[in-house]
Design an enzyme around this catalytic site. Structure first.
Site, mmCIF file in Angstrom:
data_model
loop_
_atom_site.group_PDB
_atom_site.id
_atom_site.type_symbol
_atom_site.label_atom_id
_atom_site.label_comp_id
_atom_site.label_asym_id
_atom_site.label_seq_id
_atom_site.Cartn_x
_atom_site.Cartn_y
_atom_site.Cartn_z
ATOM 1 N NE ARG A 1 -44.807 -0.671 -12.322
ATOM 2 C CZ ARG A 1 -45.458 -0.806 -10.961
ATOM 3 N NH1 ARG A 1 -45.889 -1.373 -10.487
ATOM 4 N NH2 ARG A 1 -45.855 0.567 -11.211
ATOM 5 N NE ARG B 1 -38.208 -0.181 -1.599
ATOM 6 C CZ ARG B 1 -39.237 -0.275 -2.380
ATOM 7 N NH1 ARG B 1 -39.029 -1.565 -2.027
ATOM 8 N NH2 ARG B 1 -40.489 0.130 -2.562
ATOM 9 C CD GLU C 1 -48.628 -6.626 -4.423
ATOM 10 O OE1 GLU C 1 -48.808 -5.379 -3.568
ATOM 11 O OE2 GLU C 1 -47.275 -6.793 -4.250
ATOM 12 C CE1 TYR D 1 -44.528 -0.291 -0.076
ATOM 13 C CE2 TYR D 1 -46.229 1.665 -1.130
ATOM 14 C CZ TYR D 1 -45.068 0.299 -1.220
ATOM 15 O OH TYR D 1 -44.405 0.308 -2.424
ATOM 16 C CE1 TYR E 1 -46.715 3.931 -8.913
ATOM 17 C CE2 TYR E 1 -46.471 3.332 -6.600
ATOM 18 C CZ TYR E 1 -46.397 2.440 -8.367
ATOM 19 O OH TYR E 1 -47.449 1.302 -8.588
HETATM 20 C C1 3EB Z 1 -47.855 -1.196 -6.984
HETATM 21 O O1 3EB Z 1 -47.900 -1.434 -8.226
HETATM 22 C C2 3EB Z 1 -47.917 -2.498 -6.499
HETATM 23 O O2 3EB Z 1 -42.284 -1.713 -2.336
HETATM 24 O O3 3EB Z 1 -41.720 -2.805 -3.037
HETATM 25 C C3 3EB Z 1 -45.970 -3.827 -5.644
HETATM 26 C C4 3EB Z 1 -44.418 -4.483 -5.554
HETATM 27 C C5 3EB Z 1 -46.238 -3.258 -4.632
HETATM 28 C C6 3EB Z 1 -43.389 -3.870 -4.724
HETATM 29 C C7 3EB Z 1 -42.314 -2.592 -3.224
HETATM 30 C C8 3EB Z 1 -44.594 -2.138 -4.454
HETATM 31 C C9 3EB Z 1 -43.647 -2.687 -4.033
HETATM 32 O O4 3EB Z 1 -46.818 -0.398 -6.824
HETATM 33 C C10 3EB Z 1 -47.252 -2.434 -5.047
#
Ligand code: 3EB
Length: 361
Positions: free
Chosen positions: A223, A157, A344, A150, A210
């Protein structure tokens, strides 16, 4: 535009005339489901992922109100009407995941620029063995340590976003990223001709911010993404009126993360509750833009990715507790991008969504 949700068996029974209005779809199926379409006249992301309830397959099909054109460019199958483009890229296993991912997103961005649909609503990302750790590509980073797949995906990406001159913060598309048992990299996407509005979650740090502990490059997604579709053809017959724009809300994969940390380790029920609290606040944020009560939790179409099938009854019960008994959801078994996440949940809201009875008994 609207989406319907049905099994592959029902999909194959739809009349051809109906299929000519299909932009595309995403289908999840158990490997054993022989009814699942392998060839369709529309772009279709065929994701091998176990469906945990009901039929052996679950398809999300997007349907246009007008006529649809179908094209192919390289590895991308795509379709479009006058305001929306839907595409699927199936990337064969050719090189290290980071390079494959970068190439995949570069091809998508290039197509969207060429076609004039540069505003991406949402990405659906499915990659094999998402939590697997393998050696990173030789030119991938400044050391040659092993890296979770990931995290390799996130490097590729983000590289593609940068190389294509796209912003890394702010108005990013909604997304999800899940692990599959088999297959290579599948990216489905939906995009339009005018800007969308990214929504962030005040309980969470934006994913694109992050800290490094979650990988050398942050994930590039928002989001949720709010899409207003003004369709010039939606004139009310024999009047000068046009219908108000259709409002769509794509809520990204959402998990039990507060700030940037995973909460409620090993507790699937508490993770579900936290995840729904995150979705609720994202909806509130969206409603601040379009009007109180426009979107609400009980009208959403949910897709729930469950890491351990044995957690399904508890997760479903917690969703019933929060949402009431009649919520609409498809439950799938998938690996999630942090090993400590057990569930999720993503969701879509569309003001004109129509549902067949079948899938949500
Ligand atoms: C998170 O909130 C959970 O890498 O495209 C959620 C939605 C998550 C999209 C992405 C990852 C992705 O980090 C993981």
């Amino acid at each position: 535009m609207y989406s319907i949700h049905l099994s592959s068996a029902s999909l194959s029974l739809q009349p051809d005339e109906w299929k000519n209005h299909v932009l595309g779809g995403i289908g999840f199926s158990n490997a054993s489901d022989t009814a699942h379409p392998k060839i369709t006249n529309f772009p279709f992301a065929d994701v091998e992922m176990p469906v945990l309830e009901g039929a052996a397959s679950a398809c999300e099909i997007w349907i246009s109100d007008s006529s649809v054109t179908y094209e192919q460019r390289g590895l991308i199958q795509y379709s479009y009407d006058e305001n929306t483009l839907f595409g699927v890229l199936l990337m064969p296993q050719t090189s290290a995941l980071e390079q494959m991912t970068e190439s995949a997103f570069m091809q998508i961005f290039s197509l969207l620029e060429t076609c004039g649909y540069r505003y991406i609503f949402r990405f659906w990302n499915y990659l094999a063995d998402i939590n697997g750790v393998d050696a990173i590509g030789s030119d991938g980073a400044d050391n040659d340590e092993a890296l979770e797949r990931y995290r390799q995906f996130n490097i590729g990406r983000q590289n593609a976003f940068v190389a294509s001159g796209r912003e890394l913060t702010g108005n990013l598309p909604a997304a999800c990223a899940l692990g599959t048992a088999n297959g290579s990299l599948t990216v489905a996407f939906m995009a339009g001709r005018s800007p969308t509005l990214a929504i962030e979650n005040p309980r969470q740090i934006s994913a694109y911010q992050y800290p490094q502990q979650y990988g050398p490059r942050s994930p590039s997604f928002s989001r949720a993404n709010l899409v207003l579709l003004s369709d010039g053809t939606q004139k009310v017959a024999d009047t000068d009126q046009t219908l108000s724009p259709q409002k769509l809300l794509f809520i990204s994969g959402t998990a039990s993360i507060v700030g940037h940390e995973t909460k409620h380790h090993l507790d699937a029920v508490a993770q579900t509750r936290e995840t729904l609290a995150n979705i609720e606040i994202v909806i509130q944020e969206a409603n601040k833009k379009v009007g109180l009560g426009e979107f609400n939790m009980t009208d959403l179409l949910y897709r729930v990715y469950v890491r351990h099938p044995t957690d399904l009854p508890a997760i479903r019960a917690e969703m019933e507790h929060v949402l009431g008994r009649s919520f609409k959801a498809v439950f799938l078994q998938a690996d999630i991008c942090r090993t400590d996440l057990l569930v999720e949940i993503e969701a879509t809201a569309a003001s004109t969504i129509r549902l067949p009875e079948e899938q949500y008994a």
